[in-house]
Design an enzyme around this catalytic site. Structure first.
Site, mmCIF file in Angstrom:
data_model
loop_
_atom_site.group_PDB
_atom_site.id
_atom_site.type_symbol
_atom_site.label_atom_id
_atom_site.label_comp_id
_atom_site.label_asym_id
_atom_site.label_seq_id
_atom_site.Cartn_x
_atom_site.Cartn_y
_atom_site.Cartn_z
ATOM 1 N N LYS A 130 20.494 5.325 -33.122
ATOM 2 C CA LYS A 130 20.149 3.935 -33.406
ATOM 3 C C LYS A 130 18.906 3.920 -34.284
ATOM 4 O O LYS A 130 18.143 4.885 -34.298
ATOM 5 C CB LYS A 130 19.869 3.177 -32.104
ATOM 6 C CG LYS A 130 20.099 1.675 -32.197
ATOM 7 C CD LYS A 130 21.584 1.314 -32.148
ATOM 8 C CE LYS A 130 21.784 -0.196 -32.201
ATOM 9 N NZ LYS A 130 23.184 -0.580 -31.991
ATOM 10 N N GLY A 169 25.450 -1.931 -38.981
ATOM 11 C CA GLY A 169 24.560 -3.075 -38.810
ATOM 12 C C GLY A 169 24.291 -3.359 -37.345
ATOM 13 O O GLY A 169 24.903 -2.786 -36.449
ATOM 14 N N ASP A 170 23.336 -4.239 -37.118
ATOM 15 C CA ASP A 170 23.010 -4.735 -35.781
ATOM 16 C C ASP A 170 22.298 -6.069 -36.018
ATOM 17 O O ASP A 170 22.473 -6.679 -37.077
ATOM 18 C CB ASP A 170 22.114 -3.722 -35.034
ATOM 19 C CG ASP A 170 21.996 -4.010 -33.538
ATOM 20 O OD1 ASP A 170 22.904 -3.646 -32.791
ATOM 21 O OD2 ASP A 170 20.985 -4.599 -33.119
ATOM 22 N N THR A 214 33.249 -6.430 -32.320
ATOM 23 C CA THR A 214 32.456 -6.411 -31.085
ATOM 24 C C THR A 214 32.822 -7.604 -30.199
ATOM 25 O O THR A 214 33.057 -7.453 -28.995
ATOM 26 C CB THR A 214 30.952 -6.402 -31.398
ATOM 27 O OG1 THR A 214 30.663 -5.344 -32.307
ATOM 28 C CG2 THR A 214 30.140 -6.206 -30.132
#
Length: 452
Positions: A130, A169-170, A214
């Site tokens: 991450k 991405g996040d 997601t």
């Protein structure tokens, strides 16, 4: 500190606290996994001999770097960049980049640690990592965001590669940011290495369903969890927190399966829409205009209530199913008690670790079906791995085919967690099932690969 931990695991956890001071979210993520592992360690003494847990809780590599950039007025800013390459046991490091003022090393380590087990549960060959920065993209122009992303990638590129580390991405990193990051990577390396980033635009190597994955996956897992109890989402009243990518597409899939979604939120407030959230309006406000939930309420009509989050929590709204999809530790023990009082039967985490340990305990004691994020929100990274497959074969799959693959993966994750929980005498405990199943896969491979 270590009540509820197996006596063999307490000293390991105490040492983790000592070595990683102040990293509260990382401590929480580690403890939540360790609380499930007592029976596994008892059954497999080789895990203790090989110091698997100690090795797994120490990232293989932690990168912290300076990110200097200039704003549109020429003023210089200096942010901090991170990439924690946690475990490459099952494949290249895989996990998102988060751009948000709250980002620090402890946050990135918690997310990377969770990612190890989440990625293992998909059954696909990807490790855990991450990254991100304390840069805030809100209120910044496209040109400012481009300059920041180019500076960020100028340092990070040397650590990436489709066989090494593949970010996605996040929070704060969507298609715009990924485009700028990929462009700079290509410029520096002189390689069109599509598989080095996932979540790309469809015209330059991206995958269908990635944007939806997601949220869709979270609802698919919820549906499987309810099916295991002889129930379904049809006609259920659903509360969702957040209004970003995960929340929007969780709402979309829940509506497709016949549920009535009545809430969504942002950092300022939440709406209660008894007629069901108007998905097209929500997408216009959030994805196109980058507006606030108050804008949605204003345009939706007088039947919608907008409530400031300083006055009450979205979890006070009665519902059958709750999908926390905003950020870590947003659903407290008090919130969980309110949901239980109002008759909630299932909770699935769309965000990463959005429920506090107290909240999880309340749900467990009340017999609520609870799906932890490492299982319920694994659809995003699973579809990222499918994007990597398409990039490697220079192929592009249809939306229908990719969604079918996603549904198969989420069913597999559910069945793995459900079956593992039963195997260890914890039927219906998806937290234990997810933690143990993910850990067993990684531990077996670590032992096979030797002391590295």
């Amino acid at each position: 500190m270590s009540a509820n931990l197996d006596e063999k695991l307490s000293p390991i956890y105490e040492e983790i606290l000592r070595r990683n001071p102040g990293e509260i979210e990382f401590h929480q993520a580690v403890r939540e996994v360790l609380e499930s592992l007592g029976p596994v360690v008892a059954k497999h003494p080789e895990i203790s001999r090989a110091k698997i847990i100690e090795r797994l809780c120490e990232p293989e590599r932690q990168l912290i770097f300076r990110v200097p950039w200039t704003d549109d007025s020429g003023e210089i800013h200096v942010n901090r960049g991170f990439r924690v390459e946690f475990s490459s046991t099952l494949g290249p490091y895989k996990g998102g980049l988060r751009f948000h003022p709250s980002v620090n090393l402890g946050i990135v380590k918690f997310l990377g640690f969770e990612q190890i087990f989440k990625n293992a549960l998909t059954g696909l060959p990807i490790g855990g990592g991450k990254g991100g920065s304390d840069f805030d993209p809100k209120g910044r122009s496209d040109a400012e965001i481009m300059r920041f992303c180019q500076s960020f990638m100028t340092e990070l590129y040397r650590h990436l590669g489709e066989y090494t580390d593949v970010p996605a991405g996040d929070i704060g990193v969507g298609g715009r940011e990924l485009g700028y990051l990929f462009g700079q990577y290509k410029r520096i390396t002189n390689r069109y290495e599509s598989g080095v980033l996932t979540g790309k635009g469809l015209s330059w190597g991206g995958s269908q369903v990635r944007k939806e994955a997601t949220g869709y996956g979270c609802v698919m897992f919820t549906a499987e969890m309810l099916r295991a109890r002889g129930d379904s989402l049809e006609g259920k009243r659903v509360a969702v927190s957040g209004s970003g990518n995960v929340a929007i597409y969780a709402i979309e899939k829940a509506q497709q399966l016949g549920a009535n979604v009545v809430t969504c939120s942002d950092s300022n407030g939440y709406v209660v829409d008894e007629k069901g959230v108007d998905l097209e309006l929500l997408k216009q406000v959030k994805e196109v205009e980058r507006g606030r939930m108050s804008d949605y309420a204003e345009r939706r009509g007088s039947h919608v209530r907008y409530i400031d989050t300083s006055r009450s929590s979205v979890w006070e709204v009665p519902c059958d199913v709750a999908l926390p999809s905003a950020t870590q530790n947003e659903l407290t023990g008090r919130d969980a008690a309110a949901l239980v009082r109002n008759g909630v039967i299932a909770v699935a985490e769309g965000a990463n670790m959005p429920t506090t340990p107290e909240g999880i305990r309340v749900f467990s004691e009340a017999g609520v079906a609870f799906a932890p994020g490492k299982a319920a929100n694994a659809g995003g990274v699973a579809t990222s791995a499918l994007e990597m497959q398409q990039n490697a074969s220079r192929d592009s799959w249809t939306f229908e085919y990719t969604e079918t693959r996603l549904a198969e993966i989420m069913r597999h994750i559910h069945d793995t967690c459900h079956g593992t929980a039963e195997r260890y005498g914890r039927p219906g405990d998806y937290v234990a099932g997810a933690n143990i199943a993910g850990f067993e896969m990684v531990a077996e491979a670590m032992i096979a690969q030797g002391l590295i």
